[in-house]
Structures are given as structure tokens and as C-alpha cells.
Motif scaffolding. Structure first.
Motif, PDB file in Angstrom:
ATOM      1  N   LEU A 162      -8.830   2.461  -7.903  1.00  0.00           N
ATOM      2  CA  LEU A 162      -9.307   3.770  -8.771  1.00  0.00           C
ATOM      3  C   LEU A 162      -8.297   3.863  -9.776  1.00  0.00           C
ATOM      4  O   LEU A 162      -8.574   4.378 -10.557  1.00  0.00           O
ATOM      5  CB  LEU A 162      -9.066   5.042  -7.332  1.00  0.00           C
ATOM      6  CG  LEU A 162     -10.422   4.845  -6.516  1.00  0.00           C
ATOM      7  CD1 LEU A 162     -10.259   5.628  -5.936  1.00  0.00           C
ATOM      8  CD2 LEU A 162     -11.754   4.614  -7.038  1.00  0.00           C
TER       9      LEU A 162
ATOM     10  N   SER B 256     -10.673  -7.458  -2.662  1.00  0.00           N
ATOM     11  CA  SER B 256     -10.987  -7.158  -0.925  1.00  0.00           C
ATOM     12  C   SER B 256      -9.329  -7.443  -0.645  1.00  0.00           C
ATOM     13  O   SER B 256      -9.022  -6.352  -0.007  1.00  0.00           O
ATOM     14  CB  SER B 256     -11.695  -8.422   0.212  1.00  0.00           C
ATOM     15  OG  SER B 256     -11.479  -9.082   0.281  1.00  0.00           O
TER      16      SER B 256
ATOM     17  N   SER C 274      -6.136  -2.307  -2.348  1.00  0.00           N
ATOM     18  CA  SER C 274      -6.250  -1.265  -1.903  1.00  0.00           C
ATOM     19  C   SER C 274      -7.194  -0.107  -1.751  1.00  0.00           C
ATOM     20  O   SER C 274      -7.794   0.147  -3.448  1.00  0.00           O
ATOM     21  CB  SER C 274      -5.125  -0.217  -1.469  1.00  0.00           C
ATOM     22  OG  SER C 274      -4.649   0.241  -2.711  1.00  0.00           O
ATOM     23  N   HIS C 275      -8.099   0.636  -1.961  1.00  0.00           N
ATOM     24  CA  HIS C 275      -8.140   1.162  -3.093  1.00  0.00           C
ATOM     25  C   HIS C 275      -7.717   2.503  -3.733  1.00  0.00           C
ATOM     26  O   HIS C 275      -8.623   2.309  -4.722  1.00  0.00           O
ATOM     27  CB  HIS C 275      -9.862   2.737  -1.846  1.00  0.00           C
ATOM     28  CG  HIS C 275     -10.733   2.219  -0.717  1.00  0.00           C
ATOM     29  ND1 HIS C 275     -10.501   1.623   1.020  1.00  0.00           N
ATOM     30  CD2 HIS C 275     -11.852   1.032  -1.306  1.00  0.00           C
ATOM     31  CE1 HIS C 275     -11.308   1.131   1.142  1.00  0.00           C
ATOM     32  NE2 HIS C 275     -12.324   0.641   0.367  1.00  0.00           N
TER      33      HIS C 275
ATOM     34  N   GLU D 257       1.082  -0.866  -0.071  1.00  0.00           N
ATOM     35  CA  GLU D 257      -0.144  -0.651  -0.188  1.00  0.00           C
ATOM     36  C   GLU D 257       0.792   1.627  -0.048  1.00  0.00           C
ATOM     37  O   GLU D 257       0.500   2.359   0.645  1.00  0.00           O
ATOM     38  CB  GLU D 257      -0.754  -0.177   1.380  1.00  0.00           C
ATOM     39  CG  GLU D 257      -1.756  -0.789   0.818  1.00  0.00           C
ATOM     40  CD  GLU D 257      -3.218  -1.192   2.123  1.00  0.00           C
ATOM     41  OE1 GLU D 257      -2.854  -0.458   3.188  1.00  0.00           O
ATOM     42  OE2 GLU D 257      -4.040  -1.690   1.970  1.00  0.00           O
TER      43      GLU D 257
END
Length: 142
Positions: free
Chosen positions: A94, A86, A89-90, A14
Motif C-alpha cells: 500500500l 506475495s 506485507s500488505h 514487517e
């Protein structure tokens, strides 16, 4: 197929810096830079560095070795399964969505009516959508 081990590291860490990754792997920052497959002086990461990174981030070392191109799935005699969304990471999701949207040459086909779904509508569907169908539990509240 060229593997992007740096992309794999980005997904599992991340966003850790290359200096942080180098420390975890026990290699220099310039070595990390040379793991980039787009470079002319590209090198494959060594197995011990790959395993150290995977273990640090709680990932399966075998999967990391495959991602790094040290092993193939057939070498490992395993079946590589797709990752669950899941696990990303967001920010990574994106970025992927933006990449896909940027690659669209035309807007998706518009759905103009029920006939576009490939089945004939049932008259009750229209009444249900309009809210004119009474359900059995509507009378229980009275």
C-alpha cells in the motif's frame, strides 16, 4: 547505486523496531541508525550482522549481503530475480501504491471504446456484452 538495507529489513521483518534488529544483529542501536544511506556518517553493515538478520527472518544470506551492499550480484555470480509480490506485507504494498499515485502528474489516458485497444471489435462482442447471446448451457437448465 545506493542500497537501502534498512528498507530491506523493514520488508522482511514487517516492522520490527531498530532495537529488536540491533539485538538480532548483535550491534548497538546507533549502529543501525548509521546504516541509513541518507546520513553523512553512513556505514555499510558488516557481513556477520547482515547474515544474522537474514537467518533470523528465514531469508537467503547471499541476497541480504547484496541488499546491504556488502556484495554485488556479479561478486556473488548470481542472477538476482525479482521478488514475488506475495513476499511483501500488505502495508508495504500500500505504501508503494501511494508513492506511485502521488508521483502521477496526470490521470491515465481514458479508454473510450474498443478502438483504443488496437483491434476492431467483432459484432458478437457487443451482443455478448449486452447479454443477448444464448450459450449452449442456457438450455440445459430448462
Amino acid at each position: 547505486m545506493t542500497r537501502d538495507f534498512l528498507g530491506y529489513i523493514e520488508r522482511i521483518s514487517e516492522g520490527a523496531t531498530r532495537a529488536q534488529i540491533a539485538k538480532i544483529a548483535g550491534v548497538s542501536g546507533s549502529t543501525i541508525t548509521r546504516w541509513d544511506p541518507s546520513r553523512s556518517d553512513h556505514i555499510k553493515p558488516k557481513a556477520d550482522a547482515v547474515i544474522a538478520i537474514a537467518q533470523h527472518y528465514g531469508q537467503p544470506p547471499l541476497e541480504a549481503l547484496i541488499e546491504a551492499g556488502v556484495l554485488t550480484a556479479s561478486d556473488a555470480r548470481i542472477r538476482v530475480a525479482a521478488r514475488s509480490l506475495s513476499e511483501y506485507s500488505h502495508a508495504a504494498l500500500l505504501r508503494e501504491l501511494q508513492h506511485r499515485l502521488d508521483g502521477m502528474s496526470a490521470p491515465p489516458e481514458k479508454i473510450s471504446g474498443p478502438e483504443d485497444y488496437g483491434e476492431e471489435p467483432i459484432p458478437d462482442d457487443y451482443e455478448l456484452a449486452a447479454g443477448t447471446v444464448a450459450r449452449e448451457d442456457d438450455h440445459l437448465a430448462d
